[in-house]
Design an enzyme around this catalytic site. Structure first.
Site, mmCIF file in Angstrom:
data_model
loop_
_atom_site.group_PDB
_atom_site.id
_atom_site.type_symbol
_atom_site.label_atom_id
_atom_site.label_comp_id
_atom_site.label_asym_id
_atom_site.label_seq_id
_atom_site.Cartn_x
_atom_site.Cartn_y
_atom_site.Cartn_z
ATOM 1 C CG LEU A 1 10.637 -16.361 -3.680
ATOM 2 C CD1 LEU A 1 10.521 -16.461 -2.160
ATOM 3 C CD2 LEU A 1 10.971 -14.939 -4.099
ATOM 4 C CG ASP B 1 -2.061 0.963 1.117
ATOM 5 O OD1 ASP B 1 -2.353 1.415 -0.003
ATOM 6 O OD2 ASP B 1 -2.667 1.273 2.151
ATOM 7 C CG HIS C 1 0.380 2.365 -9.193
ATOM 8 N ND1 HIS C 1 0.053 1.769 -7.995
ATOM 9 C CD2 HIS C 1 -0.621 3.253 -9.468
ATOM 10 C CE1 HIS C 1 -1.098 2.270 -7.562
ATOM 11 N NE2 HIS C 1 -1.520 3.170 -8.425
#
Length: 241
Positions: A134, A23, A40
């Site tokens: 991962l 956020d 973004h």
């Protein structure tokens, strides 16, 4: 409870699965007088750094909240811009993730996404399916309540077909988007907000939470390491004494 249940984690142990509500991208840009999409794009760059840092920090599973079912309420310009960022991220990072042993998966409903984006998602999922250094899961058009509705529909169909007699939590978990993934041990939300925002409500039932004032574009691997250190001091009893 997911199909693969996380073990009890005690002090001085890194969380196996970290989930992050990323956020603050828009606010980060606005504070600097820039368009929200700049934030973004910076946020996408930060994801790359966090992904690369996770294995060395002992994290094997990372789930990031990229776009919620509620984010469609944003301006058309921002939504289109975000979808473009997702497409470019997949295209640019595919080779690197494949080479670095990252397995990429997506959760959320894909029906509303652009066909080209859906094809890119499916392609990179297939390409990285054998990787295990991962496990990166990206939530796009994801909402926890929406996921539960879709999972319940799948479970009801199995019951109607006689495949399941008395449904259990494990049966429901097997119908979730996250089927086969361990539950998150730690959920981090950046930017100072203290809401869970419909993110993994079933899976994170026993997760530890960390809320930080740091905006996502400023959340560095060092910030993550500090949060993980604090996690290692927590006593997780899972209802026990």
């Amino acid at each position: 409870m997911a199909a693969e249940t996380a073990p009890s984690i005690g002090a001085n142990t890194a969380p196996r699965h970290v989930a992050i509500i990323m956020d603050g991208n828009g606010r980060w840009a606005t504070q600097r007088g820039w368009p929200r999409l700049v934030g973004h794009r910076r946020g996408a760059e930060r994801v790359k750094q966090i992904v690369r840092a996770c294995p060395d920090l002992g994290v094997g599973w990372l789930t990031v909240y990229a776009f919620s079912t509620e984010n469609w309420k944003r301006s058309t310009e921002e939504v289109i811009g975000l979808m473009g960022i997702f497409r470019r991220y997949i295209e640019r990072e595919a080779d690197g993730m494949a080479a670095e042993g990252v397995r990429l998966r997506f959760i959320g409903s894909r029906d509303r996404l652009d066909g080209k984006l859906q094809d890119l998602m499916a392609s990179i999922e297939a390409r990285t399916a054998v990787n295990a250094r991962l496990n990166l899961t990206v939530a796009i058009n994801y909402g926890g309540r929406d996921e539960l509705v879709r999972a319940s529909t799948r479970l009801a169909a199995k019951i109607a077909a006689g495949q399941i007699d008395r449904p259990t939590e494990a049966d429901l978990a097997a119908c979730l988007d996250t089927a086969g993934l361990p539950d998150p041990d730690l959920v981090i939300r950046t930017s100072g907000e203290t809401r869970t925002s419909n993110f993994l409500p079933f899976q994170a039932a026993y997760a530890e939470y960390e809320f930080t004032q740091t905006l996502w574009p400023d959340f560095t691997p060092d910030h993550l390491a500090t949060v993980l250190d604090r996690f290692g001091l927590r006593d997780r009893r899972f209802g026990g004494a």
